[in-house]
Write a protein that holds these residues in place. Structure first.
Motif, short mmCIF file in Angstrom:
data_model
loop_
_atom_site.label_atom_id
_atom_site.label_comp_id
_atom_site.label_asym_id
_atom_site.label_seq_id
_atom_site.Cartn_x
_atom_site.Cartn_y
_atom_site.Cartn_z
N SER A 137 13.77 -7.45 -16.89
CA SER A 137 14.67 -7.55 -18.03
C SER A 137 16.08 -7.99 -17.60
O SER A 137 16.66 -8.90 -18.20
N GLN A 138 16.60 -7.38 -16.53
CA GLN A 138 17.95 -7.69 -16.07
C GLN A 138 18.10 -9.13 -15.58
O GLN A 138 19.15 -9.74 -15.77
N THR A 139 17.07 -9.66 -14.94
CA THR A 139 17.17 -10.99 -14.34
C THR A 139 16.67 -12.09 -15.27
O THR A 139 16.92 -13.27 -15.03
N GLY A 140 15.93 -11.72 -16.32
CA GLY A 140 15.34 -12.71 -17.20
C GLY A 140 14.11 -13.37 -16.60
O GLY A 140 13.61 -14.36 -17.11
N CYS A 141 13.63 -12.81 -15.48
CA CYS A 141 12.42 -13.34 -14.84
C CYS A 141 11.19 -12.81 -15.57
O CYS A 141 11.19 -11.69 -16.06
N ASP A 142 10.15 -13.63 -15.62
CA ASP A 142 8.88 -13.22 -16.22
C ASP A 142 7.78 -13.45 -15.19
O ASP A 142 7.38 -14.60 -14.97
N VAL A 143 7.31 -12.38 -14.57
CA VAL A 143 6.32 -12.53 -13.49
C VAL A 143 4.96 -12.98 -14.00
O VAL A 143 4.12 -13.37 -13.20
N THR A 144 4.74 -12.95 -15.31
CA THR A 144 3.45 -13.39 -15.85
C THR A 144 3.50 -14.84 -16.34
O THR A 144 2.47 -15.41 -16.67
N SER B 70 12.07 -6.31 2.78
CA SER B 70 10.65 -6.50 3.05
C SER B 70 9.81 -5.52 2.23
O SER B 70 8.80 -5.89 1.64
N LYS B 71 10.26 -4.27 2.18
CA LYS B 71 9.55 -3.24 1.40
C LYS B 71 9.48 -3.66 -0.08
O LYS B 71 8.42 -3.62 -0.70
N TRP B 72 10.63 -4.08 -0.64
CA TRP B 72 10.66 -4.47 -2.05
C TRP B 72 9.87 -5.75 -2.30
O TRP B 72 9.24 -5.90 -3.35
N CYS B 73 9.85 -6.67 -1.34
CA CYS B 73 9.04 -7.89 -1.49
C CYS B 73 7.55 -7.54 -1.56
O CYS B 73 6.82 -8.08 -2.38
N GLN B 74 7.11 -6.61 -0.70
CA GLN B 74 5.72 -6.17 -0.72
C GLN B 74 5.38 -5.51 -2.06
O GLN B 74 4.33 -5.78 -2.65
N LEU B 75 6.28 -4.65 -2.54
CA LEU B 75 6.06 -4.00 -3.83
C LEU B 75 6.03 -5.03 -4.95
O LEU B 75 5.21 -4.95 -5.87
N LEU B 76 6.92 -6.02 -4.88
CA LEU B 76 6.97 -7.07 -5.91
C LEU B 76 5.68 -7.88 -5.93
O LEU B 76 5.15 -8.19 -6.99
N LYS B 77 5.15 -8.21 -4.75
CA LYS B 77 3.90 -8.98 -4.69
C LYS B 77 2.77 -8.23 -5.39
O LYS B 77 2.01 -8.81 -6.17
N SER B 78 2.65 -6.94 -5.12
CA SER B 78 1.56 -6.17 -5.74
C SER B 78 1.85 -5.95 -7.23
O SER B 78 0.93 -5.99 -8.06
N TYR B 79 3.12 -5.77 -7.60
CA TYR B 79 3.51 -5.63 -9.00
C TYR B 79 3.14 -6.90 -9.78
O TYR B 79 2.52 -6.85 -10.84
N MET B 80 3.52 -8.07 -9.20
CA MET B 80 3.21 -9.34 -9.86
C MET B 80 1.70 -9.51 -10.03
O MET B 80 1.25 -9.95 -11.09
N THR B 81 0.96 -9.15 -9.02
CA THR B 81 -0.51 -9.27 -9.10
C THR B 81 -1.05 -8.42 -10.24
O THR B 81 -1.82 -8.91 -11.08
N MET B 82 -0.63 -7.16 -10.29
CA MET B 82 -1.14 -6.25 -11.33
C MET B 82 -0.73 -6.72 -12.72
O MET B 82 -1.52 -6.66 -13.66
N ARG B 83 0.50 -7.20 -12.86
CA ARG B 83 0.95 -7.69 -14.18
C ARG B 83 0.19 -8.97 -14.57
O ARG B 83 -0.11 -9.17 -15.74
N ARG B 84 -0.12 -9.80 -13.59
CA ARG B 84 -0.76 -11.08 -13.90
C ARG B 84 -2.24 -10.91 -14.26
O ARG B 84 -2.79 -11.75 -14.97
N ILE B 85 -2.85 -9.86 -13.78
CA ILE B 85 -4.28 -9.65 -14.11
C ILE B 85 -4.42 -8.73 -15.33
O ILE B 85 -5.54 -8.41 -15.72
N GLY B 86 -3.31 -8.33 -15.91
CA GLY B 86 -3.33 -7.51 -17.11
C GLY B 86 -3.42 -6.08 -16.79
O GLY B 86 -3.85 -5.20 -17.42
#
Length: 174
Positions: A107-114, A158-174
């Protein structure tokens, strides 16, 4: 104490996405006929340990376990089934607090990971991890050259990048 608060609980059975992510693009290698992630995914799906896959990948040159895990997440985004409980032994998934932080950052960045990664980033540009993670890392960190970052900053990023990768995956698969 809040370390494991709201830890993501993975199902016991293999998870099968209903469909690939809308913006998933399958790019097979001309030589092998497989996408760059596919060999790691296939070996993991057959039960091979990520360490073994990392030490002897298809191209013969050792890779990081994190790269193997990224390949498995790519498989999930492609619509392939993955044992989430098994992968969670090797991949950090956001706990409830981190998940809520990620939603805030979207929301803050206006990014949409999906959305379309070429235009779902900050100000309609490409989706970049640094742009997404600036709210948690800070503007000063985001403005620094990679070589100027402290060891502590590199570890946290690095920790947040790893969390972001898994977050993006989960959001993208619904």
């Amino acid at each position: 104490s809040g370390q494991n608060y709201g830890k993501m609980i993975m199902p016991d059975e293999v998870f099968r996405p209903l469909k690939p992510w809308d913006y998933f693009v399958y790019k097979p290698n001309k030589k092998t006929g497989l996408a760059s992630w596919e060999s790691s995914y296939n070996r993991f799906a057959k039960g091979e340990h990520p360490q073994t896959i990392a030490m002897s990948p298809a191209n013969g040159k050792p890779i990081q376990i994190a790269t193997v895990m990224g390949h498995i997440l790519d498989g999930l985004v492609s619509g392939r089934p993955v044992d989430l409980k098994r992968i969670s032994e090797f991949v950090d998934f956001p706990n409830q607090n981190e998940w809520e932080e990620m939603i805030k950052m979207e929301s803050q960045t206006g990014c949409d990971v999906t959305g379309d990664p070429s235009k779902s980033g900050k100000d309609g540009g490409p989706l970049r991890m640094l742009d997404f993670l600036t709210p948690v890392m800070g503007d000063e960190f985001a403005a620094k050259d990679f070589k100027e970052r402290t060891e502590e900053e590199k570890v946290l990023y690095s920790k947040w990048c790893q969390l972001l990768k898994s977050y993006m995956t989960m959001r993208r698969i619904g």
